[in-house]
Every structure is written in structure tokens, then in C-alpha cells.
Enzyme design. Structure first.
Site, mmCIF file in Angstrom:
data_model
loop_
_atom_site.group_PDB
_atom_site.id
_atom_site.type_symbol
_atom_site.label_atom_id
_atom_site.label_comp_id
_atom_site.label_asym_id
_atom_site.label_seq_id
_atom_site.Cartn_x
_atom_site.Cartn_y
_atom_site.Cartn_z
ATOM 1 C CG ASN A 1 -0.507 -6.510 -5.086
ATOM 2 O OD1 ASN A 1 -0.959 -6.906 -4.029
ATOM 3 N ND2 ASN A 1 -1.158 -5.660 -5.876
ATOM 4 C CG ASP B 1 -3.675 -4.435 -7.703
ATOM 5 O OD1 ASP B 1 -3.344 -5.194 -8.634
ATOM 6 O OD2 ASP B 1 -3.905 -4.826 -6.550
ATOM 7 N NE ARG C 1 -14.680 -6.889 -0.149
ATOM 8 C CZ ARG C 1 -14.731 -7.905 0.702
ATOM 9 N NH1 ARG C 1 -13.710 -8.133 1.512
ATOM 10 N NH2 ARG C 1 -15.790 -8.695 0.754
ATOM 11 C CE LYS D 1 -6.197 0.556 -0.391
ATOM 12 N NZ LYS D 1 -6.215 0.136 -1.811
ATOM 13 C CD GLU E 1 -3.767 -2.990 -2.520
ATOM 14 O OE1 GLU E 1 -3.140 -4.072 -2.646
ATOM 15 O OE2 GLU E 1 -4.846 -2.895 -1.917
ATOM 16 N NE ARG F 1 -2.388 -7.460 -9.262
ATOM 17 C CZ ARG F 1 -2.437 -8.356 -8.263
ATOM 18 N NH1 ARG F 1 -1.985 -9.575 -8.445
ATOM 19 N NH2 ARG F 1 -2.928 -7.996 -7.087
ATOM 20 C CE LYS G 1 -3.666 -2.679 0.792
ATOM 21 N NZ LYS G 1 -3.055 -3.974 1.077
ATOM 22 N NE ARG H 1 -7.534 -7.745 -9.675
ATOM 23 C CZ ARG H 1 -6.637 -7.298 -8.815
ATOM 24 N NH1 ARG H 1 -6.190 -8.087 -7.862
ATOM 25 N NH2 ARG H 1 -6.164 -6.075 -8.899
#
Length: 324
Positions: A291, A281, A241, A168, A289, A218, A133, A233
């Protein structure tokens, strides 16, 4: 599926969650293991508690593993053997979050492997430095308005200013702990008390991006190269979400010009840090984000677009070892 064997077979150790818990249909680590096996590399398997230090030298209680494309028996393990970490050329660190103290300690262990000349993917120091994050905030001009704080007063003001906000935790995965709060939400106080642990733990708050309805994209980056397809997604009806773990639908699609421009600003920096496999993301062209622990979505993109992302990663690893 690549059938060409590598010129110099490698010994590759996979550090991961229990292999028996793998989702055969979706797991990205399994795709990496298949790709490495197809290239003729030898595979070892362990969990993070199998790494240990002996008078300053890293050792591992590992098992040789054979993987197959057979849902009824996709792996077999040999007897566990204690080995010096230098028996391996490469370590794939694929332990899933949460990034807790156990995870942190394992990265310190893996520093010893790196010091001994073993290539660790992703680099353990970079994994520590690049919280998924907080690392994104180094590209704040590419994000929606975002704050990180433990104080309710700051978050409440942010909610009033933005009207519609996502909050979050900084260490979650799969959409856990993510809430959408609007200025008239009745449970702001209770939600923030829980997430901040009574104002003792910082969390992230971001302006809600309505483009989430088109998918939380993604985008995978392999050693600085951007995969030209993303996995969108898409949230189920009534859900905020898009995470697949939260029931989102994964639809592969070409990376847009806007998304590619964003990814091109991130790619050289993650490569420089030793992050060979990264999941960026993006929602509505904005980074949410970055990852770096155990990015996923290889299988979904491969299945829908005919790519072979895991083999691309293995080839990049081979190339890096030859040039080092």
C-alpha cells in the site's frame, strides 16, 4: 507524544479527503497532523480538486488548519486562500483510493510541486508506478501463487489448479470486491463476469492463504525503516477478509522473523522510489499487497504498543529536507 519543537518549522500541506469525514479514533492522517503540529510545523489543508495549474505553475486553494486532540472539535479551518505551491516545503498526499482518473490527475499536478522543489510524500510518480496490487508482483517469490488477467479461462484453470482462490480488483481498498472461490463454487462465472467487466478488465487471483485466520498483517515502513510491530487484522467469524473496513479486529503484535525477512527485501526498494510511508500486507509470511497511497494502522499500533509512528515519519521528513 513528542513535545520537542523542530529547529526549522516547515509549512506542510495535507492533501486528503474532506477533513470532516475523518474517524477521530482511528485516522492515520490525523495522527500525522498532530505529530507535525507537536513539532511546531504549520499546516495547510486541501482536497485534490483544490490543486490547479496557472500557466504551468502549480497553485492551491488551501486553508490553514489547526488540529487538536479533542473529539468534539479536533480541527479548525481558516479562510481558503490561493497560494503558489512553493509556499509549502512538504506535501503529504493522503487522498484515499480508489485510484481513479481524479486521483491520477492529482498526481500529475503534484509532479509540478516536485519539480518546483517541494517534497511530496509519497512521490507522485512512484504512486502512479506502484499499483498496490501489481507492485507486489515484482516480489512474486514472496507471494502465494498469483495471476493477473481479464480472461475467465485463465482464472478458471487457476481455480482448478489451486482449488481455493481469492479474486479481487486491482483498484479496490478496504476489502471491497474481494471474493473467495473454490473449485466447486456455484457462482464462478457470475463473479468473474462482474469483476472483469465481461473480460475487459484485469483482476488478481491468488491462492487462498488459510493463515488469514491469524490475521492479515499490516507492516509499516517509514523511509525504509521497518516498524517492529504489525497490526494483525483478524476476520470476524464467517468472513474471508481481515480488513478493518470489513469488520476485522486489529491486534498489534511484534513482527515475526519471517515477516521481517520479507519486509527487509521490500524496504530498500520502496525507499529508493521515494515512497516514505508504505503499508506492507502479509498473510502467513506471504506478501499480498504493498500500500502506497494512504496507508493506515498508525493509531492502532501506537495505542497498543506505545510507538509514535507518525512522529517517526515527520522526523524522517525533517531529516530528508536538511540533507537535500
Amino acid at each position: 507524544m513528542s513535545q520537542q519543537l523542530a529547529e526549522n518549522p516547515l509549512n506542510i500541506l495535507i492533501v486528503m479527503d474532506p477533513i470532516e469525514t475523518v474517524n477521530y479514533k482511528k485516522d492515520s492522517t490525523l495522527a500525522m497532523m498532530w505529530a507535525a503540529s507537536d513539532r511546531g510545523h504549520r499546516l495547510g489543508y486541501c482536497q485534490i480538486h483544490d490543486l490547479w495549474l496557472d500557466k504551468g505553475a502549480l497553485k492551491v486553494d488551501a486553508q490553514a488548519v489547526t488540529v487538536r486532540r479533542d473529539p468534539e472539535g479536533f480541527y479548525s479551518l481558516e479562510q481558503k486562500v490561493t497560494q503558489p505551491i512553493t509556499d509549502y516545503d512538504v506535501i503529504l498526499m493522503r487522498k484515499d483510493p480508489p485510484f481513479n482518473m481524479r486521483f491520477l490527475y492529482s498526481t500529475y499536478m503534484l509532479d509540478h510541486a516536485k519539480q518546483a522543489g517541494v517534497l511530496v510524500v509519497n512521490d507522485p510518480q512512484a504512486i502512479r508506478d506502484c499499483n498496490e496490487k501489481l507492485f507486489a508482483t515484482w516480489f512474486s517469490d514472496l507471494m502465494s501463487p498469483t495471476i493477473v488477467t481479464s480472461k475467465q479461462s485463465h482464472i478458471r484453470q487457476f481455480i482448478q489448479d489451486e482449488q481455493d482462490v481469492i479474486v479481487k480488483p486491482l483498484d479496490g481498498m478496504g476489502g471491497t470486491g474481494i471474493f473467495r472461490l473454490t473449485a466447486d463454487s456455484p457462482n464462478i462465472g457470475a463473479t468473474l463476469e462482474m469483476l472483469t467487466e465481461l473480460e475487459t478488465l484485469p483482476i488478481m487471483a491468488q491462492r487462498y492463504l488459510p493463515e488469514i485466520k491469524e490475521g492479515d498483517k499490516r507492516i509499516l515502513i517509514v523511509d525504509g525503516e521497518i516498524v517492529p510491530y504489525s497490526l494483525a487484522r483478524i476476520p470476524t467469524k464467517g468472513e474471508t477478509r481481515g480488513n478493518l473496513a470489513a469488520g476485522g479486529q486489529g491486534v498489534a503484535m511484534p513482527v515475526t522473523e519471517t515477516e521481517m525477512a520479507v519486509a527487509k527485501q521490500v524496504a530498500p526498494i520502496v525507499k529508493q522510489k521515494g515512497l516514505m510511508f508504505v503499508g506492507l500486507d502479509v498473510i502467513g509470511g506471504k506478501i499480498t499487497e504493498i500500500n502506497v497511497t494512504s496507508p493506515t494502522c498508525i493509531r492502532e499500533i501506537n495505542d497498543q504498543c506505545g510507538t509514535d509512528i507518525a512522529t517517526d515519519l515527520i522526523l524522517a521528513i525533517e531529516k530528508k529536507l536538511v540533507s537535500s
